[in-house]
Motif scaffolding. Structure first.
Motif, PDB file in Angstrom:
ATOM      1  N   GLY A 139       0.781  -1.234   0.000  1.00 54.76           N
ATOM      2  CA  GLY A 139       0.000   0.000   0.000  1.00 54.76           C
ATOM      3  C   GLY A 139       0.806   1.273   0.000  1.00 54.76           C
ATOM      4  N   PHE A 140       1.989   1.260  -0.595  1.00 53.89           N
ATOM      5  CA  PHE A 140       2.783   2.474  -0.674  1.00 53.89           C
ATOM      6  C   PHE A 140       2.207   3.393  -1.757  1.00 53.89           C
ATOM      7  N   SER A 141       2.168   4.690  -1.448  1.00 53.26           N
ATOM      8  CA  SER A 141       1.724   5.658  -2.440  1.00 53.26           C
ATOM      9  C   SER A 141       2.842   5.903  -3.450  1.00 53.26           C
ATOM     10  N   ASP A 142       2.506   6.588  -4.548  1.00 51.48           N
ATOM     11  CA  ASP A 142       3.536   6.900  -5.543  1.00 51.48           C
ATOM     12  C   ASP A 142       4.674   7.733  -4.949  1.00 51.48           C
ATOM     13  N   PRO A 143       4.363   8.791  -4.142  1.00 51.89           N
ATOM     14  CA  PRO A 143       5.469   9.544  -3.534  1.00 51.89           C
ATOM     15  C   PRO A 143       6.321   8.684  -2.591  1.00 51.89           C
ATOM     16  N   GLU A 144       5.689   7.727  -1.890  1.00 54.70           N
ATOM     17  CA  GLU A 144       6.451   6.877  -0.976  1.00 54.70           C
ATOM     18  C   GLU A 144       7.360   5.911  -1.718  1.00 54.70           C
ATOM     19  N   MET A 145       6.997   5.553  -2.938  1.00 57.71           N
ATOM     20  CA  MET A 145       7.809   4.587  -3.682  1.00 57.71           C
ATOM     21  C   MET A 145       9.160   5.158  -4.099  1.00 57.71           C
ATOM     22  N   ALA A 146       9.270   6.487  -4.157  1.00 60.01           N
ATOM     23  CA  ALA A 146      10.560   7.085  -4.525  1.00 60.01           C
ATOM     24  C   ALA A 146      11.640   6.705  -3.512  1.00 60.01           C
ATOM     25  N   PRO A 147      11.428   6.928  -2.185  1.00 61.12           N
ATOM     26  CA  PRO A 147      12.468   6.499  -1.225  1.00 61.12           C
ATOM     27  C   PRO A 147      12.604   4.986  -1.138  1.00 61.12           C
TER      28      PRO A 147
END
Length: 337
Positions: free
Chosen positions: A128-136
């Motif tokens: 359930g990671f959001s798109d912004p969270e997937m960057a890190p």
């Protein structure tokens, strides 16, 4: 956070012999920090990965506490059955990971290509990671693969990797293992290695080309060849004894290495007797004999019974037969059942 620094895991669920509290503590004031540190430094911490008596704590790691929304376990290790690395990830990280290992998701990947978009897409959907969270997350995974390959790692473990209420990610603890066979490539890395006190002899022996492994018995062995070492241990066990070590001086043994072998055994207060079993086909027996005499002279004679083939030295027993030699050292040390 005040964390005990020992060469073992399970600190969060461990207990100190001083006050019975954990090896990882949250404190809210300098006074509490001082009290915790006083009950940790110089005291033994017992965890499920330490000896029964625990390990003495001489170092603490102190870091600011972080608010945690979620804890994750992320690791890369090598799957020897599939000849490729595997990514392990769980949304139940922290101290519970060992009891909840069944929740680990596994993703195998070819090391030259790294963790591809198919895997990261599945991870995003699964956790359930959001798109912004997937960057890190992608950055962390990329750096782990890079480190795994560049440093000849066998395990890179982030536990826990936490997500804060502000959707930031922090690694609060990590464990790394590296391939011992790659020491020649990773000299700077292995130079930082810390060892337990009982591992110092093993390290010193390895520097001279000796293969030394500490065991639980009280009969010391000096042999040449791994097969002969195992056979010697087995035969001593057959006659009711228990070996204190596996010490293989190898085919390239010298007076220096033999002297070191005797020095290691002489320092071991558990040892009640020594069995020297040398196969003459791969090393000169006259050199072995000279080394034994020199070692006896430097130590002021042998303080425990020594069984070998031939010498006029005091407390040194002659027995050319392998089986009888093993039986004799067991009898001399009083270990026979």
């Amino acid at each position: 956070m005040v964390k005990a620094q020992v060469l073992a895991g399970g600190r969060g669920k461990g207990k100190f012999t001083s006050d019975g509290n954990s090896g990882v503590r949250i404190v809210s004031s300098p006074t509490q920090a001082f009290e915790s540190a006083s009950n940790m430094l110089g005291h033994n911490l017992i965890t499920n990965q330490t000896p029964p008596e625990g390990l003495v704590v001489n170092k603490l790691y102190i870091y600011k506490a972080i608010d945690i929304a979620d804890e994750f376990y992320v690791a890369i290790t090598f799957d020897r059955d599939r000849y490729m690395p595997v990514l392990l990830i769980s949304d139940d990280g922290g101290v519970n990971i060992e009891s909840n290992a069944s929740r680990l998701q596994r993703f195998w990947f070819p090391l030259p290509h790294g963790i591809g978009p198919e895997i990261t897409a599945y991870i995003q959907a699964q956790f359930g990671f959001s798109d912004p969270e997937m960057a890190p997350i992608n950055h962390i995974l990329h750096q782990m693969v890079k480190l795994f390959q560049a440093k000849d790692a066998t395990l890179l473990e982030l536990n826990p990797l936490v997500r804060t209420p502000d959707d930031e990610f922090f690694c609060l603890d990590a464990k790394f293992n590296f391939d011992n066979s790659a020491k020649f490539r990773q000299q700077k890395l292995f130079a930082m290695e810390e060892r337990l006190p009982e591992e110092e002899d093993e390290y010193e022996a390895s520097q001279l080309g000796l293969s030394y492994v500490r065991l639980d018995g009280n009969i010391g062995n000096i042999v040449n060849g791994a097969g002969l070492a195992m056979a010697t241990n087995d035969l001593v066990t057959l006659f009711g004894g228990k070996c204190a070590n596996f010490l293989d001086v190898g085919g390239g043994a010298t007076k220096e290495t033999l002297s070191k072998a005797f020095e290691i055994l002489n320092k071991d207060t558990r040892i009640k007797g020594v069995l020297i079993n040398i196969y003459g086909g791969i090393v000169r027996c006259d050199m072995i004999a000279e080394s034994i005499i020199a070692a006896a002279a430097s130590m002021g004679g042998f303080k425990v019974p020594v069984v070998i083939e031939e010498s006029g030295l005091e407390n040194l027993n002659v027995e050319p037969d392998f089986e009888l030699a093993a039986e004799r050292i067991v009898n001399l040390t009083g270990d026979s059942s």
